[in-house]
Every structure is written in structure tokens, then in C-alpha cells.
Design an enzyme around this catalytic site. Sequence first.
Site, mmCIF file in Angstrom:
data_model
loop_
_atom_site.group_PDB
_atom_site.id
_atom_site.type_symbol
_atom_site.label_atom_id
_atom_site.label_comp_id
_atom_site.label_asym_id
_atom_site.label_seq_id
_atom_site.Cartn_x
_atom_site.Cartn_y
_atom_site.Cartn_z
ATOM 1 N N LYS A 9 -8.583 -2.267 5.818
ATOM 2 C CA LYS A 9 -9.174 -2.579 4.546
ATOM 3 C C LYS A 9 -8.009 -3.765 4.092
ATOM 4 C CE LYS A 9 -12.074 0.155 2.887
ATOM 5 N NZ LYS A 9 -13.477 -0.272 2.574
ATOM 6 N N ARG A 16 -13.723 12.569 6.653
ATOM 7 C CA ARG A 16 -12.532 13.110 7.005
ATOM 8 C C ARG A 16 -11.966 14.498 6.461
ATOM 9 N NH1 ARG A 16 -8.873 8.053 6.551
ATOM 10 N NH2 ARG A 16 -7.182 9.895 6.867
ATOM 11 N N HIS A 54 0.900 -1.076 0.054
ATOM 12 C CA HIS A 54 0.113 0.071 -0.139
ATOM 13 C C HIS A 54 0.843 1.227 0.081
ATOM 14 C CE1 HIS A 54 -3.845 2.257 0.546
ATOM 15 N NE2 HIS A 54 -2.867 3.164 1.367
ATOM 16 N N ASP A 88 -15.217 2.155 7.846
ATOM 17 C CA ASP A 88 -14.044 2.911 7.371
ATOM 18 C C ASP A 88 -14.505 3.948 6.186
ATOM 19 O OD1 ASP A 88 -11.376 4.005 6.875
ATOM 20 O OD2 ASP A 88 -11.419 2.665 4.881
ATOM 21 N N SER A 93 -7.739 3.203 8.869
ATOM 22 C CA SER A 93 -8.236 2.881 7.453
ATOM 23 C C SER A 93 -7.472 2.093 6.604
ATOM 24 C CB SER A 93 -8.239 4.501 6.802
ATOM 25 O OG SER A 93 -8.806 4.548 5.544
#
Length: 468
Positions: free
Chosen positions: A208, A189, A103, A182, A204
Site C-alpha cells: 500500500k 486472513r 504507519h 492485497d 500488506s
Amino acid sequence: MATPATLRDGDGDGDGAAPPPPVHELIKKKRDGYKLSDRDLASFVDKLVSKQVEDAQIGAMLMAMFLKGLDAQETAALTRHMVDSGDRLDWGEAWRPLLVDKHSTGGVGDKVSLALAPALAACGFKVPMMSGRGLDFTGGTLDKLESIPGFRVVQTVDAMRAALEDPGCFIVGASSRLAPADGELYKRRDVTGTVDSIPLITSSIVSKKVAEGTRALVMDIKVGRAALSKTVEDATELAKSIIAVAGLLDLPTRAVLTRMDVPIGRAVGNALEVDEAIRCMRGEGPRDLEELVCVLGGVLLEMRGAVDSLAAGRERVAATLRDGSALSAFRRMLVKQGVSEEDARRVCEDGSADAVLPRAPHVTAVRAAVDGVVADIEGISIARACQRLGAGRTRSDQSLDLSVGVVLAEGLRVGARLRVGDELMQVHHAQEHLPDDVEALLRGAVDISEQGLPAGSEAAADRVIAII
């Protein structure tokens, strides 16, 4: 033998005790600096997904969390309940040691995932990569892939299982059924000014990744002017938070801190970045892009015990780029996700991608106006210019022009010597004439010093800063 994936419903959290305090009491508790219990957070998440919390209360809780913070235990509890608020993908025990993912916190020209997922698959791993769309200057990974005709980012569980069987990877959009809590927090946000809360970023990302069923994660945490984290200190704090919380949720994680001032590679723009990622998978990509793919992949190989050192992991990933196995996995992934065999072959063949990928009708060269040395290349200005051309969004429902963008001239780098008239970049645009404001942004993005290169300017040539 194929290991089927299953969807497992999120578990509730009820211990038969007295009802937890109402939401406004939980907000006051965090506002006043007290620690929220596991039960408090379970109650808040449950009410959040069942629409029993008012928007004003969600905003207040986000701000209380932002101002007072969450410690590692609170963040882990929030993350766990976010995971349990929806479904979880379970790929089975046989694939458990092979499930890896990466990620990134985002960057200009960041097409690393496009090459890394198939490279890892070519190394024998299973990569259930769930990605997102861009909401800012340029498109996200899904937008880039959608520039390939027929590519479908929405897949059934059976289709994802088939892709993990062969070629070993998929890149899809995150389902709204995975960690839906989330999604409820994430979409608020930005409007509440809490985007850069480290605990909220952590929960977050990790929620996931846990929900998608991956078993080892490497984070590419960008640092610099064009990144969420502007300093190494901020990036290190985020990295440590993610590693700690992911560890508490049984997801081994490491982080690579990488520079994000200058664009990655030469291409910025959706279809243009796909083309560059494919060249990387032919062993012909820009050095900095290949460096990121090999380092991030090498970290995962070392984490899973496939190699005995990071250097060996880097070399093994690099070999998949040289021998064509990563590109072969990418081509097979395209077919599994809806691209025709013929288009997949042409996209991956040298010189044939132009017949498949969208191309802007106009290309304009931006040239140097003075002699001198390149002192800086401002990635964020190039990204803003691409957004104005239509490559990025200002609203979540906005469609993109996947053909437009910028390709930096080969050899344009900090320290390069230029003369008046030398090409800085080529701009791919839909308008007949390149808009003046876009040209001004792009010309200003390249700082050409007539006095020579400032001391220390070449010190940041490598992308990798640290591995944590």
C-alpha cells in the site's frame, strides 16, 4: 510549482516462457517447504485479481505461507506483484524527496496520525497518507476524521494533488485500485487464522505504501498486551521484515517500537480522540501523545536529511505544535477534504469544538472504590468497553456511534495515589444509564493496589522502546 500526480497502470509479468504451474501445484510447493519463485508469485497474484482462484485455494495458500513462511526475497516478490496488480500514484520528481508517511500497527487511543501528518506538512514535507477504518474495539483514523461534519475520506487524484500542494498532506481511504491483490488476501486472513503472519503483514503494509507513492516511511510498531506484537522480540522481527522488504522495493524505512498497554493520551473514542489530537496541535496535548508525534516525525526528518540528528528533528516537530503551524495545516486539510471553513475554524479553536463534533447525550463518572496506588491501566479492557458502547465494530459493515468513548481522569497514571471516590474516568454514552457490564469492564481496567506500587511498575512510563 505544483507537481501533478498520475495514475500508472500496474505492469504485467510475462516473459514468454512456458505457463507456470496451476495454483494447486503452487500450494503444494509451498506446503512442502519449497521456495516460490518470482514467476510463481506473479502467476498466483495475477490469478487472484482476475478471480481465477477458488476461495478454498486462497485459504490453502495463506495457510501454507503462514506455516512454512516466506523469506525476504519471496516476501518482496509477493509485495511487488501486489503493487503491480493495480494502479500506482506517481507524484513526480519535484516532490520525490519530500514524500513521507507513517504507519502504525494499531493501538488503543492511537490518534497520532491526526497530529503527525499536519506537523510534517508544517515542516515542508508532503504526506500522502492512506489509512483505514477500525475493525475491532475502536474506530480507525478515517472513522475519527469522519466525526468532523463534511470530512470526505474519498478524494480524486486531482483533489489529493491540491492537498499536497497546500497544506502538504491528506488523509484518505486506500483506493481499491491500489494493490487490489492485497485486498483479496486481507479480507481472508482473519477467517483463515493467518492475521499474524509476519510476511503477510509485511506485504500488506509495504504494498500500500509503495502504491501510494511515498518515498520514506516510519513504522510505529506497538508492543504489549493491547498490541498485535506482544513482545519486543516479536515486534523486532516484524520491524526487520518490513525494513528489509521495503528496502528491496526502494522505500527507505525505519521502525519505532512503542509500548501499547496503557491507552495513548486520555481519550478513547472517535470524536473524543479528534478533540485530543487538536489539543496536541495547540501544544496542550498529553505528554505521551506529543512524544510519539515528535519522535516519529523526528525520525522521518532525520531520514530525509532535513536535520542532522533525531533530537533536532524532534524539536522541529515540537515547534510546529507550539507555534500553531501544525494546527493551521490541519485546518486547511479539513477544508480541502470537504469541511466548511467555519466548521474547520471552530473545530480548531480552543473551546469551540463542542459546537461541531458529535457529543454523547450522557456522561457518567467511574470512581475509585478503594484507597491505593494505580498499579496498572488495562488499555484492552477500556477498548472493549468502548466497543460495547458503539465506538468499534464487530463487522466490517457496521456503523459507529462517533460520539461515545472514555476520557481518563487527568493525572490517572501508573503510580498515582487515589482515595475512595476519586474520579477514574468519564464515560460518554448514548444509553440513559451506563450498562453494568461496561462499568464493570472499566472499573476492572484500573488496578488499584492497596499495598502500594509493585517494584518496576513505573519503568515503562516512556512510550518509545527502541528505534530500528
